[in-house]
Design an enzyme around this catalytic site. Sequence first.
Site, PDB file in Angstrom:
ATOM      1  N   THR A  12       0.823  -1.219   0.000  1.00 29.45           N
ATOM      2  CA  THR A  12       0.000   0.000   0.000  1.00 29.45           C
ATOM      3  C   THR A  12       0.849   1.258   0.000  1.00 29.45           C
ATOM      4  O   THR A  12       0.482   2.262  -0.611  1.00 29.45           O
ATOM      5  CB  THR A  12      -0.937  -0.012   1.227  1.00 29.45           C
ATOM      6  OG1 THR A  12      -1.804  -1.145   1.134  1.00 29.45           O
ATOM      7  CG2 THR A  12      -1.773   1.252   1.302  1.00 29.45           C
ATOM      8  N   THR A  87       1.122  -4.432   4.154  1.00 30.47           N
ATOM      9  CA  THR A  87       0.847  -4.781   5.547  1.00 30.47           C
ATOM     10  C   THR A  87       0.074  -6.084   5.713  1.00 30.47           C
ATOM     11  O   THR A  87       0.008  -6.618   6.822  1.00 30.47           O
ATOM     12  CB  THR A  87       0.069  -3.652   6.251  1.00 30.47           C
ATOM     13  OG1 THR A  87      -1.166  -3.428   5.545  1.00 30.47           O
ATOM     14  CG2 THR A  87       0.872  -2.368   6.286  1.00 30.47           C
ATOM     15  N   ASP A  88      -0.501  -6.621   4.626  1.00 33.59           N
ATOM     16  CA  ASP A  88      -1.261  -7.865   4.761  1.00 33.59           C
ATOM     17  C   ASP A  88      -0.435  -8.977   5.388  1.00 33.59           C
ATOM     18  O   ASP A  88      -0.975  -9.826   6.121  1.00 33.59           O
ATOM     19  CB  ASP A  88      -1.754  -8.340   3.390  1.00 33.59           C
ATOM     20  CG  ASP A  88      -2.948  -7.552   2.881  1.00 33.59           C
ATOM     21  OD1 ASP A  88      -3.498  -6.749   3.654  1.00 33.59           O
ATOM     22  OD2 ASP A  88      -3.319  -7.746   1.707  1.00 33.59           O
TER      23      ASP A  88
END
Length: 328
Positions: A12, A87-88
């Site tokens: 992201t 960040t997943d």
Amino acid sequence: MPRVTIIVLGGTITMVPQASGGIAPSVSGDDLVAAVPALLDVAEIDVVTPFLVPGASLTFAQIATVADMVAAAGANGADGVVVVQGTDTIDETSFLLDLACETGPDQPAIVVTGAMRGAAAPGADGHANLLAAVTVAAAPQAKSLGTLVVLNDEVHAARYVQKSDTGLPSAFTAPGLGPIGTVTEGTFRLRLLPVASPRPALPIAEAAPVAIVQTGLGDDGRLIDTIAGAGFQGAVIAAMGAGHVPAAIVERLDAIARSMPVVLSTRVPGGAVFEDSYGFAGSEMDLIRRGLIPAGLLPPHKARLLLACLLGAGFATDEIETHFKAFA
């Protein structure tokens, strides 16, 4: 000044709106660093962008490549390395790097960061997270702490951190433990020392396939019967409470534990799997007697990573048990 290498993998923090709709990775590492000139007040910066992919698409092989890049950066004199990604999977990739990379006063500090908001979003947090991560990576006290995760000015140990919210900038937490430090007034403030048993670095590129099965109310365990036939070499059970499953699935777990290593974890976010409290059918004591290996403080997705690496490296069941005890 300290030297910090920034390895940008995507996520992201590198995403901007696309003509087709939504956001996708498109900001290079050079562009990301150029947008945060304050980085040059903290460290000498080298930046590389080996690939740009969403965090959910990263692979064991790619993280093994990053581990090699970390080692190379250290050999070239870097004091710290910052890995920038989606960040997943930060709580997983940081743990893999913790397993794969040597740490100590003669090794570079390793910090993983990202962003919860896209680069073009109002209140985008990527630049602040990158600056905080470089600040930590440049600090001498970070070198012996293992891999760290830095977002929202909080510093977490990779073995404990979890993503606890899908959208908030404060998404990363360590349930039941909290951060080990903060970045305050431009300085890394270490509050707690994470406890880590000494262990050798593990190879991660040849990780074996490991299944995760989560159990719940009324589960009859039929998924357990499919694990071996699907080619998995190990399994992690995401049990209830302190490590408990319905009595109806105990015999299925007993059978599979005779054919492959099975790790007992819990779906509860905080706290360790118990080992010596409950004695009913399907309790942790019952399952451990049947050969299941308690995961300690590791949540199911991190227990899967450790088991996959150990199996891929050819460790026997008793050696696997020893490695998991280090996380109890």
